[in-house]
Write an enzyme that holds these catalytic residues in place. Structure first.
Site: not given
Length: 414
Positions: A183-185, A188
């Site tokens: 999700a963090d990748l 963005p």
């Protein structure tokens, strides 16, 4: 890169208010493509990621207490191609300096907790009053307003809420977290797409706008790709482990010395696989003769394939299937094998990290896996020390005098 080779985003200035990973990866991508990224961090501390072990410094790579010239490997990876400045956004002077920077910028990107930018007075509504052409990108965990108010948006929380965790793992096991902070990748990357589209729109109309991306929205949209609602309604489990029954045979199979991934749902691939395992007659078996029945009987088919692969080495299976019959088949590689694959370093997908003082370190970082035929791009500027660009940005861009800058430092504003 030669002096006359401009990068794709050369001339675009980005004010970066992001922390951790869900935002910094996006601003790093913009920097790798040539944007001037000015990373704004709090004086004296900065991004919490600066405290992430392991560290690199005078004593090499270690997991102990940070000291001296030690820099977090996380920062060496995520803060490349950015100019670091310090600024206290909670102060009136700090907010005014930020607004002056925003007036001279094209993009603001932030991933603060919901409501934080409004409390600080640097939200989109305030910034666009000073610069109507600004593209203001916000990356939030569960959107804004959040459907889960008060819940901190860590990657594992978003994976759990998105449904991704429930469709990952084995049917008889627990829901499983993806091995990377996906999700963090992912978020963005969507934010960068939105920023670039908004810049194109501004080029046509002169109008800036806000770009909003939710980590939860991004992962949920991916879960919808596989139509799990229909599959579960028809009696299929939501988790299939290392197999994908709709495309059977499709999965990861054990060998004597590891595992291989095999894809053989196409008729010629299926024929090649069954010839390899010595059972071509299974092509006429009604359980396996076409894709529909194979989906219903994927478990039995996978057992047959596992019985064959488990008696052979990985190299032998790849040779039999891929080399001799063109059936897609590959070894399951360990991360260390991948991170030291010279071909991936040559392509720019991976690269060696550098300490701002000591130079290259024995650690691999993310490269920029995008190639342009006319404009070079890459994360080729090492991470800066906290506030390393204060003199350049405040003295050069904002034209503050040495006396003014010194007063700001003494007051703890920068």
């Amino acid at each position: 890169m030669t002096a006359n080779q401009a990068r794709p985003l050369q001339g675009i200035r980005v004010l970066d208010l992001t922390v951790a990973l869900a935002g910094p990866y996006g601003s790093m991508m913009l920097g790798g493509m040539g944007a001037e990224v000015i990373r704004v961090e709090a004086p004296g501390g900065g991004d919490i990621a600066r405290t992430n072990p392991p560290f690199v410094g005078d004593h090499g790579i270690h997991f102990g207490q940070r000291e001296g010239h030690d820099v977090s490997l996380t920062i060496l990876n995520r803060a490349r191609n950015k100019k670091s400045i310090t600024l206290d956004l909670k102060s009136e002077q700090g907010r005014e300096l930020f607004m002056r920077l925003a007036e001279a910028s094209d993009v603001v990107i932030e991933n603060f907790s919901e409501g934080t930018t409004a409390k600080l007075g640097v939200d989109y509504e305030q910034v666009r009053l000073r610069n109507p052409r600004i593209v203001y990108a916000s990356v939030k965990a569960m959107g804004e307003p959040s459907a889960f108010p008060g819940l901190k948006g860590m990657d594992i929380i978003v994976q759990a809420l998105s449904g991704l965790m429930e469709v990952t793992g084995y049917a008889d096991g627990p829901p499983t977290r993806c091995g990377l902070p996906i999700a963090d990748l992912v978020a963005p990357m969507y934010a960068v797409n939105g920023i670039l589209a908004a810049l194109i729109h501004r080029g046509r109309t002169g109008e800036g706008q806000r770009v909003q991306v939710s980590m939860l929205d991004c992962l949920a949209s991916w879960v919808a790709e596989e139509h799990f609602d229909v599959l579960v309604r028809e009696g299929y489990p939501s988790r299939n482990g290392n197999f994908h029954d709709r495309l059977a045979p499709f999965g990861v199979y054990p060998t004597q010395d590891g595992h291989v991934a095999i894809v053989a749902f196409q008729p010629d691939w299926m024929r090649g696989l069954l010839e390899s395992i010595g059972q071509p007659a299974l092509l006429d078996d009604p359980r396996f003769s076409s894709r529909g029945p194979r989906m219903r009987n994927a478990g039995a088919l996978n057992e047959i394939i596992c019985g064959w692969t488990s008696r052979r080495s990985t190299a032998a299976v790849v040779s039999d299937l891929l080399d001799k019959r063109g059936v897609p088949c590959a070894p399951v590689r360990k991360p260390d094998e991948v991170l030291h694959d010279q071909r991936l370093h040559d392509s720019g997908a991976l690269m060696t990290l550098s300490h701002p003082q000591a130079g290259p370190v024995d650690a691999v970082g993310m490269g920029l896996p995008i190639r342009f035929s006319a404009t070079p791009s890459q994360f080729d500027q090492p991470a800066m020390a906290l506030g390393g660009a204060n003199d350049e940005i405040y003295g050069g861009l904002l034209k503050l005098s040495p006396h003014e800058l010194r007063a700001l430092r003494e007051a703890g504003i920068v």
